[in-house]
Design a protein around this motif. Structure first.
Motif, mmCIF file in Angstrom:
data_model
loop_
_atom_site.group_PDB
_atom_site.id
_atom_site.type_symbol
_atom_site.label_atom_id
_atom_site.label_comp_id
_atom_site.label_asym_id
_atom_site.label_seq_id
_atom_site.Cartn_x
_atom_site.Cartn_y
_atom_site.Cartn_z
ATOM 1 N N SER A 219 0.857 -1.187 0.000
ATOM 2 C CA SER A 219 0.000 0.000 0.000
ATOM 3 C C SER A 219 0.889 1.232 0.000
ATOM 4 N N MET A 220 0.413 2.258 -0.687
ATOM 5 C CA MET A 220 1.232 3.442 -0.891
ATOM 6 C C MET A 220 0.950 4.499 0.163
ATOM 7 N N PRO A 221 1.974 5.146 0.701
ATOM 8 C CA PRO A 221 1.745 6.320 1.544
ATOM 9 C C PRO A 221 1.017 7.377 0.715
ATOM 10 N N PRO A 222 -0.056 7.982 1.252
ATOM 11 C CA PRO A 222 -0.861 8.895 0.428
ATOM 12 C C PRO A 222 -0.070 10.049 -0.165
ATOM 13 N N GLU A 223 0.908 10.585 0.594
ATOM 14 C CA GLU A 223 1.663 11.726 0.080
ATOM 15 C C GLU A 223 2.575 11.350 -1.076
#
Length: 288
Positions: A219-223
């Motif tokens: 999962s990707m960090p939103p920033e």
């Protein structure tokens, strides 16, 4: 072009998508399969109003069926990048580029932990998409840190461009890597840089000098998805309209912080949808 792209797959994402569709907006939910949601694994949900003692899988399937019935489209994929083009956004969905007028981020809690230097050197040698940025490292040495087997495709792509590719798998077994890729075991500790550029990846027991580092995360960090997105710690910063600091970008659910409850996620998804619909309608009125 889509009216609204929803990034996620849990209650907040499904609520947002449903409410956009009920207001006649085209919407697609981009995310992982339903069983990747934390709710899916819940044996019993006791605190969702009117539905006592329901299983998490059953509740999530009910949300999903409701959204499907109303015409919400779903696409199971990994989003690696969202880029603002001014009047619209471009989403990289497994290397297919899709346009949308508004974005709703409902990515949940990020399960992937960043390492020191990772965000600091984002765009300065750190990347999350080999096919997006790989050509910048033609003839150079890169490292690929992979939390899953999707990293193998990234590394194989880079192996045809770069002078050297070092693969650091955080899973096993590694199945399909090209012969010219070197595997190195170890846990990443930090991204090291010199003069605003990446110079090395530090592992627990080794250091890999390199020009670039590619992370393949569950999962990707939103920033890291959207340049300039304002966060507060690990949470996306929003106001009561679920607006972020970027135009026509909204966030809802666990990614905005506690309490981590289904009712809160569903409510925030509704608010984000209403805000997105209003912004799109205003933009279209102004364009006439």
């Amino acid at each position: 072009m889509l009216d609204v792209a929803v990034i996620g797959g849990g209650p907040a994402a499904l609520s947002a998508a449903l409410n956009c569709r009920q207001r006649n907006k085209s919407v697609t939910v981009f995310g992982r399969s339903l069983d990747s949601s934390l709710l899916f694994a819940a044996e019993k949900v006791d605190n969702y109003l009117g539905m006592p003692d329901i299983g998490g899988e059953e509740l999530l399937n009910a949300f999903y069926a409701h959204a499907i019935k109303n015409g919400v489209e779903f696409r199971e994929c990994r989003i690696t990048q969202i880029v603002s083009m001014g009047e619209y956004y471009v989403i990289n969905a497994d290397n297919e580029f899709i346009q949308a007028k508004a974005i709703i981020l409902a990515t949940g809690l990020s399960k992937s932990k960043g390492i020191p230097g990772e965000m600091e050197y984002l765009g300065k040698g750190v990347s999350y998409c080999a096919t997006c940025d790989g050509m910048l490292y033609r003839g150079k040495k890169v490292a690929v840190v992979a939390e899953n087997s999707e990293g193998e495709a990234e590394a194989n792509f880079l192996a045809d461009i770069c002078s050297e590719v070092i693969y650091v798998p955080l899973y096993h077994p590694v199945m399909e890597l090209k012969d010219n890729i070197q595997i190195m075991d170890g846990k990443p500790k930090s991204v090291v840089g010199e003069k605003e550029k990446v110079s090395a990846l530090e592992l627990t027991e080794d250091t890999i000098p390199c020009d670039g580092i590619f992370f393949a995360k569950n999962s990707m960090p939103p920033e890291s998805l959207l340049f300039g997105l304002q966060t507060e710690g690990k949470n996306i910063a929003v106001n009561r309209k679920m607006e972020t600091n970027l135009p026509r970008v909204y966030a809802a659910g666990d990614c905005t912080g506690a309490p981590y409850q289904i009712a809160k996620a569903v409510g925030e998804g509704l608010v984000a949808a209403l805000s997105a619909v209003a912004a799109i309608d205003e933009m279209e009125r102004n364009a006439k």
